[in-house]
Write an enzyme that holds these catalytic residues in place. Sequence first.
Site, PDB file in Angstrom:
ATOM      1  N   HIS A  52       0.738  -1.245   0.085  1.00  0.00           N
ATOM      2  CA  HIS A  52      -0.023   0.038   0.109  1.00  0.00           C
ATOM      3  C   HIS A  52       0.777   1.307  -0.059  1.00  0.00           C
ATOM      4  CE1 HIS A  52      -3.563  -2.309   1.761  1.00  0.00           C
ATOM      5  NE2 HIS A  52      -3.480  -2.268   0.543  1.00  0.00           N
ATOM      6  N   GLY A  57      -2.787  -1.537  -8.252  1.00  0.00           N
ATOM      7  CA  GLY A  57      -3.640  -2.294  -7.481  1.00  0.00           C
ATOM      8  C   GLY A  57      -5.143  -1.935  -7.623  1.00  0.00           C
ATOM      9  N   ASP A  97      -4.314  -5.928  -8.437  1.00  0.00           N
ATOM     10  CA  ASP A  97      -4.474  -7.046  -7.252  1.00  0.00           C
ATOM     11  C   ASP A  97      -5.373  -8.242  -7.913  1.00  0.00           C
ATOM     12  OD1 ASP A  97      -3.520  -5.319  -5.288  1.00  0.00           O
ATOM     13  OD2 ASP A  97      -5.471  -4.456  -4.607  1.00  0.00           O
ATOM     14  N   ASP A 123      -1.416  -1.362   4.879  1.00  0.00           N
ATOM     15  CA  ASP A 123      -1.589  -0.332   5.832  1.00  0.00           C
ATOM     16  C   ASP A 123      -3.016  -0.179   6.402  1.00  0.00           C
ATOM     17  OD1 ASP A 123      -1.501   1.840   6.968  1.00  0.00           O
ATOM     18  OD2 ASP A 123      -1.396   3.205   5.356  1.00  0.00           O
ATOM     19  N   HIS A 131     -10.560   0.351  -2.370  1.00  0.00           N
ATOM     20  CA  HIS A 131     -10.334  -0.974  -3.263  1.00  0.00           C
ATOM     21  C   HIS A 131     -10.380  -1.989  -2.179  1.00  0.00           C
ATOM     22  CE1 HIS A 131      -6.091  -0.112  -2.888  1.00  0.00           C
ATOM     23  NE2 HIS A 131      -5.884  -1.360  -3.306  1.00  0.00           N
ATOM     24  N   ASP A 181     -11.038  -5.605  -3.215  1.00  0.00           N
ATOM     25  CA  ASP A 181     -10.096  -6.339  -3.936  1.00  0.00           C
ATOM     26  C   ASP A 181      -8.915  -6.876  -3.204  1.00  0.00           C
ATOM     27  OD1 ASP A 181     -11.335  -5.670  -6.257  1.00  0.00           O
ATOM     28  OD2 ASP A 181     -10.142  -3.820  -6.406  1.00  0.00           O
ATOM     29  N   ARG A 200      -7.903 -13.745   0.301  1.00  0.00           N
ATOM     30  CA  ARG A 200      -8.989 -14.989   0.451  1.00  0.00           C
ATOM     31  C   ARG A 200      -8.407 -15.874  -0.661  1.00  0.00           C
ATOM     32  NH1 ARG A 200     -13.360 -12.866  -1.353  1.00  0.00           N
ATOM     33  NH2 ARG A 200     -13.280 -13.797  -3.682  1.00  0.00           N
TER      34      ARG A 200
END
Length: 126
Positions: A14, A62, A67, A87, A94, A97, A103
């Site tokens: 991030h 991202g 991402d 962060d 987002h 995402d 996941r």
Amino acid sequence: MSAEEKPCIALIAHDQKKAEMAEFAKRHEVALSRFRIVATGTTGGRVLEASPGLDVTRLKSGPLGGDQQIGAMIATGEVSMLIFFTDPLTPLPHDVDVKALTRLATVYDIPMALNRATAEKLIDFQ
């Protein structure tokens, strides 16, 4: 070992963590040189500035799909480890995402570090 034979690692950071990722890459350049690296746009640029000898493929930023690109690479078995300096103190537009990406790393059971301390341990074992 050819580039295609090297395992692939994904690096993402991030905005407030990009300098930390660049410093991490520089410090662990020898260990990271054993990998093909995919990274989201700006993170990949910062890693290349810090360690120009690394094999880094920059994907989209991202929030603009990077991402999701990395998530797809995890799902197809191309990415075998994820290092994502998140962060937790900054709101992210987002965020869905980011959650989808973590996941997928969990579903496909690949090593995943979300902070530097864990990344240091993962890199030490490679």
